[in-house]
Design an enzyme around this catalytic site. Structure first.
Site, PDB file in Angstrom:
ATOM      1  N   HIS A  18       4.839  -7.415   0.610  1.00  0.00           N
ATOM      2  CA  HIS A  18       6.088  -6.464   1.205  1.00  0.00           C
ATOM      3  C   HIS A  18       5.376  -4.972   1.102  1.00  0.00           C
ATOM      4  CE1 HIS A  18       9.516  -5.162   3.427  1.00  0.00           C
ATOM      5  NE2 HIS A  18       9.774  -6.166   3.678  1.00  0.00           N
ATOM      6  N   ASP A  47       9.262 -14.364   6.841  1.00  0.00           N
ATOM      7  CA  ASP A  47       8.473 -15.104   7.341  1.00  0.00           C
ATOM      8  C   ASP A  47       7.958 -16.283   7.062  1.00  0.00           C
ATOM      9  OD1 ASP A  47       7.492 -12.135   8.564  1.00  0.00           O
ATOM     10  OD2 ASP A  47       8.688 -13.175   9.611  1.00  0.00           O
TER      11      ASP A  47
HETATM   12  C1  SDX Z   1       8.364  -8.238   8.116  1.00  0.00           C
HETATM   13  O1  SDX Z   1       9.014  -3.406   6.870  1.00  0.00           O
HETATM   14  C2  SDX Z   1       9.837  -4.687   6.724  1.00  0.00           C
HETATM   15  O2  SDX Z   1      11.196  -4.153   6.439  1.00  0.00           O
HETATM   16  C3  SDX Z   1      10.143  -5.650   7.755  1.00  0.00           C
HETATM   17  C4  SDX Z   1       9.906  -6.943   8.039  1.00  0.00           C
HETATM   18  C5  SDX Z   1      11.805  -7.261   8.180  1.00  0.00           C
HETATM   19  O3  SDX Z   1      12.238  -7.624   8.308  1.00  0.00           O
HETATM   20  O4  SDX Z   1      11.714  -5.733   9.606  1.00  0.00           O
HETATM   21  O5  SDX Z   1      11.013  -7.424   6.548  1.00  0.00           O
HETATM   22  C6  SDX Z   1       9.793  -8.306   8.387  1.00  0.00           C
HETATM   23  O6  SDX Z   1       7.264  -7.998   9.202  1.00  0.00           O
HETATM   24  C7  SDX Z   1       7.444  -8.921   6.544  1.00  0.00           C
HETATM   25  C8  SDX Z   1       6.146  -9.288   6.739  1.00  0.00           C
HETATM   26  C9  SDX Z   1       5.790  -9.686   7.711  1.00  0.00           C
HETATM   27  N1  SDX Z   1       4.272  -9.437   7.361  1.00  0.00           N
HETATM   28  C10 SDX Z   1       3.245 -10.631   6.643  1.00  0.00           C
HETATM   29  O7  SDX Z   1       3.986 -11.526   5.612  1.00  0.00           O
HETATM   30  C11 SDX Z   1       1.846 -10.359   6.580  1.00  0.00           C
HETATM   31  C12 SDX Z   1       1.243  -9.961   6.224  1.00  0.00           C
HETATM   32  N2  SDX Z   1       1.223  -9.432   4.941  1.00  0.00           N
HETATM   33  C13 SDX Z   1       0.619  -7.866   4.762  1.00  0.00           C
HETATM   34  O8  SDX Z   1       0.104  -7.911   6.161  1.00  0.00           O
HETATM   35  C14 SDX Z   1       1.454  -7.171   4.095  1.00  0.00           C
HETATM   36  O9  SDX Z   1       1.657  -7.494   2.989  1.00  0.00           O
HETATM   37  C15 SDX Z   1       2.250  -6.215   4.979  1.00  0.00           C
HETATM   38  C16 SDX Z   1       1.611  -5.305   6.085  1.00  0.00           C
HETATM   39  C17 SDX Z   1       3.409  -6.497   5.043  1.00  0.00           C
HETATM   40  C18 SDX Z   1       2.219  -4.831   3.569  1.00  0.00           C
HETATM   41  O10 SDX Z   1       1.701  -4.297   3.611  1.00  0.00           O
HETATM   42  P1  SDX Z   1       1.808  -2.898   2.774  1.00  0.00           P
HETATM   43  O11 SDX Z   1       2.166  -2.525   2.100  1.00  0.00           O
HETATM   44  O12 SDX Z   1       1.012  -2.181   3.563  1.00  0.00           O
HETATM   45  O13 SDX Z   1       0.537  -2.884   1.750  1.00  0.00           O
HETATM   46  P2  SDX Z   1      -0.884  -3.470   1.808  1.00  0.00           P
HETATM   47  O14 SDX Z   1      -1.201  -3.454   2.325  1.00  0.00           O
HETATM   48  O15 SDX Z   1      -1.775  -2.053   0.838  1.00  0.00           O
HETATM   49  O16 SDX Z   1      -0.904  -4.109   0.354  1.00  0.00           O
HETATM   50  C19 SDX Z   1      -1.685  -4.295  -0.980  1.00  0.00           C
HETATM   51  C20 SDX Z   1      -2.290  -5.102  -1.130  1.00  0.00           C
HETATM   52  C21 SDX Z   1      -3.930  -4.657  -0.874  1.00  0.00           C
HETATM   53  O17 SDX Z   1      -4.880  -4.520  -1.599  1.00  0.00           O
HETATM   54  P3  SDX Z   1      -5.875  -3.799  -1.806  1.00  0.00           P
HETATM   55  O18 SDX Z   1      -6.815  -3.421  -1.139  1.00  0.00           O
HETATM   56  O19 SDX Z   1      -5.505  -3.069  -2.820  1.00  0.00           O
HETATM   57  O20 SDX Z   1      -6.915  -4.809  -3.245  1.00  0.00           O
HETATM   58  O21 SDX Z   1      -2.032  -6.413  -1.294  1.00  0.00           O
HETATM   59  C22 SDX Z   1      -3.115  -7.017  -0.907  1.00  0.00           C
HETATM   60  C23 SDX Z   1      -3.867  -6.110   0.051  1.00  0.00           C
HETATM   61  O22 SDX Z   1      -4.840  -7.058   0.240  1.00  0.00           O
HETATM   62  N3  SDX Z   1      -2.444  -7.928   0.693  1.00  0.00           N
HETATM   63  C24 SDX Z   1      -1.780  -9.282   0.573  1.00  0.00           C
HETATM   64  C25 SDX Z   1      -1.153  -9.470   1.314  1.00  0.00           C
HETATM   65  N4  SDX Z   1      -0.292  -8.647   1.901  1.00  0.00           N
HETATM   66  C26 SDX Z   1      -0.661  -7.651   0.966  1.00  0.00           C
HETATM   67  N5  SDX Z   1      -3.260  -9.527   0.715  1.00  0.00           N
HETATM   68  C27 SDX Z   1      -3.144 -11.334   0.591  1.00  0.00           C
HETATM   69  N6  SDX Z   1      -2.408 -11.392   1.608  1.00  0.00           N
HETATM   70  C28 SDX Z   1      -1.038 -11.004   1.959  1.00  0.00           C
HETATM   71  N7  SDX Z   1      -0.197 -11.353   2.700  1.00  0.00           N
END
Ligand code: SDX
Length: 437
Positions: free
Chosen positions: A313, A371
């Site tokens: 998140h 989720d």
């Molecule tokens: C919702 O914003 C809100 O409040 C949203 C929400 C709401 O109520 O409105 O809470 C609802 O959208 C919840 C989130 C649902 N999405 C997912 O579950 C999809 C999977 N999660 C990700 O795609 C990710 O965690 C995000 C998009 C939610 C957040 O991404 P960020 O903050 O932009 O972080 P990032 O993508 O830069 O990740 C940081 C690191 C990365 O690794 P490095 O490049 O540093 O090595 O963490 C890794 C990412 O690759 N990472 C994950 C991951 N989420 C982040 N690796 C594996 N699986 C994941 N789910």
């Protein structure tokens, strides 16, 4: 906003004049550095794609502490609201800032009930879709189409018009979601029954048929209502920011909410619950718990685009409090429907345990978000997977509307218009076609 007695001083190593920037304090949470005069005084923009360090507004609605895993709606912890209120009380709270007393709740329930029907013309919009259209494509169309019915009666700058538009949207979303479901399965639409509670009415529109009486299951209705509460608002997330940006042009509130529906559909946002359940289903097909290690390896492999859906998140760097409540609801619902040994729930809990002990996730502070479990609960209630995000949109409509109303009601608000760092071609001349090699 409370001015801080500390200010920020911006200085430049090339001797350009430094600049003092005021700092403002909120009631809780991080302070902000006011950069509104920055461009005018320095000719420079700030640069923050994805807005990781940017406060786009000031708000009194929802506060999140990502480190503590705290979520407050108008100051009330989500855990207490989920325990003591129903979704209609939470809608009242988000819209008006205070919880209703018994009379206010009765009046509000009634006001929403009498707006649950949609214009009979709405059913003809559905006919344009294939029966297997994704419900979020249908919902984006239907909510946008609502604006055609109220465009002439909605002066977005009139608070009374905004108030009735809010009631209409909150009241009609369940009807539209149920219609998109019935259309997909070829069953007749079920009209709202105003003697039922909001969530029981939705369950009846979803699962009743004209052929027999339908008695809502109270445990499932309560679980549905809790899912609505947990998804109602969440600060300046992507879809809420979309609604604010769209509404900032003064457009019809129905059109602004349709933009929020479209944004929520994405798998990185509201589409994650559908993606999460599909992910669990794939792991189950490949062998279940024994295959988790292999899956986690793919997730950690930078060359794979595999993510652990339902994890991570932008704000929560601790456990999402909604995920905890959703996991509890999982236990209740699965027990109630005789799925106590649901293999997907067991797989999800095993996956969560392994991920939370794995350095990759610990180092990145990746925890289950709302989720991760919501799909399992919805599946147990009987909601089809493609409809999960439409349910999220139904619940989030009150948050979008409250945030839109707060923005439009702020005399200082302006149309949103960010700038950019231009890295494209410098000015050049057009050669006539015949001279282009
Ligand atoms: C919702 O914003 C809100 O409040 C949203 C929400 C709401 O109520 O409105 O809470 C609802 O959208 C919840 C989130 C649902 N999405 C997912 O579950 C999809 C999977 N999660 C990700 O795609 C990710 O965690 C995000 C998009 C939610 C957040 O991404 P960020 O903050 O932009 O972080 P990032 O993508 O830069 O990740 C940081 C690191 C990365 O690794 P490095 O490049 O540093 O090595 O963490 C890794 C990412 O690759 N990472 C994950 C991951 N989420 C982040 N690796 C594996 N699986 C994941 N789910």
């Amino acid at each position: 906003m409370i001015p801080s007695d500390v200010k920020a001083t911006l200085s430049f190593s090339d001797g350009s004049p430094s600049m003092d920037l005021p700092i403002y304090k909120g009631s809780v949470g991080p302070n902000v550095i006011d950069i509104r005069k920055l461009y005018g005084q320095t000719g420079k923009f700030t640069y923050d794609p994805g807005f990781l360090s940017t406060a786009s507004c000031n708000s009194t609605i929802t506060y999140i502490d990502g480190d503590k895993g705290e979520l407050l709606y108008r100051g009330y912890p989500i855990e207490q609201l989920a325990q003591n209120c129903d979704f209609m009380e939470v809608c009242y709270l988000l819209l008006k800032g205070e919880l209703p007393n018994p009379q206010e709740k009765k009046d509000f329930d009634r006001l929403v009930s009498v707006h649950t029907m949609v214009n009979e013309q709405m059913q003809f919009f559905l006919r344009g879709f294939r029966r297997d259209a994704h419900p979020m494509a249908v919902m984006t169309g239907l909510v946008g189409a609502l604006s055609a019915f109220y465009h002439d009666s909605t002066d977005v700058h009139n608070p009374e018009h905004r108030a009735i538009a809010a009631i209409r949207l909150i009241a009609k979303m369940p009807t539209l979601v149920a219609m998109s479901y019935k259309y997909g399965i070829g069953q007749p639409y079920i009209y709202p029954k105003n003697s039922l509670s909001y969530s029981a009415n939705f369950m009846r529109m979803m699962f009743a048929t004209p052929c027999e009486d339908y008695e809502p299951n109270e445990v499932l209705v309560r679980a549905m209502d809790r899912i609505f509460i947990l998804h109602a608002d969440h600060e300046q997330n992507a879809s809420t920011s979309t609604v604010r940006m769209c509404g900032s042009s003064g457009t019809n509130p129905f059109a602004a909410i349709a933009a929020g529906v479209a944004c929520l559909w994405g798998p990185a946002h509201g589409g994650a619950n559908e993606a999460c359940l599909n992910m669990l289903g794939d792991i189950q097909k490949q062998g279940g718990v024994e295959k988790i290690g292999e899956f986690i390896k793919q997730v950690k492999d930078k060359n794979s685009s595999v993510k652990l859906m339902g994890f991570g998140h932008r704000v929560y760097k601790n456990y999402d409090p909604r995920a905890k409540l959703m996991r509890e609801t999982c236990h209740e619902v699965l027990g109630a429907v005789g799925l106590g040994n649901d293999p997907l729930f067991k797989l999800a809990m095993a996956l969560e345990k392994i991920a939370l002990e794995d350095e990759y996730f610990v180092a990145r502070k990746l925890y289950p978000n709302v989720d991760f479990y919501s799909g399992i609960v919805q599946r147990a209630i009987g909601i089809p997977v493609p409809l999960f995000t439409a349910i999220f949109a139904l619940a989030r409509t009150v948050g979008w509307i409250a945030q839109l109303d707060e923005m439009i009601g702020d005399p200082e608000y302006k149309i949103g218009r960010p700038r950019q760092l231009f890295v494209g071609s410098e000015p050049r001349h057009v050669k006539p076609l015949a001279q282009r090699g």
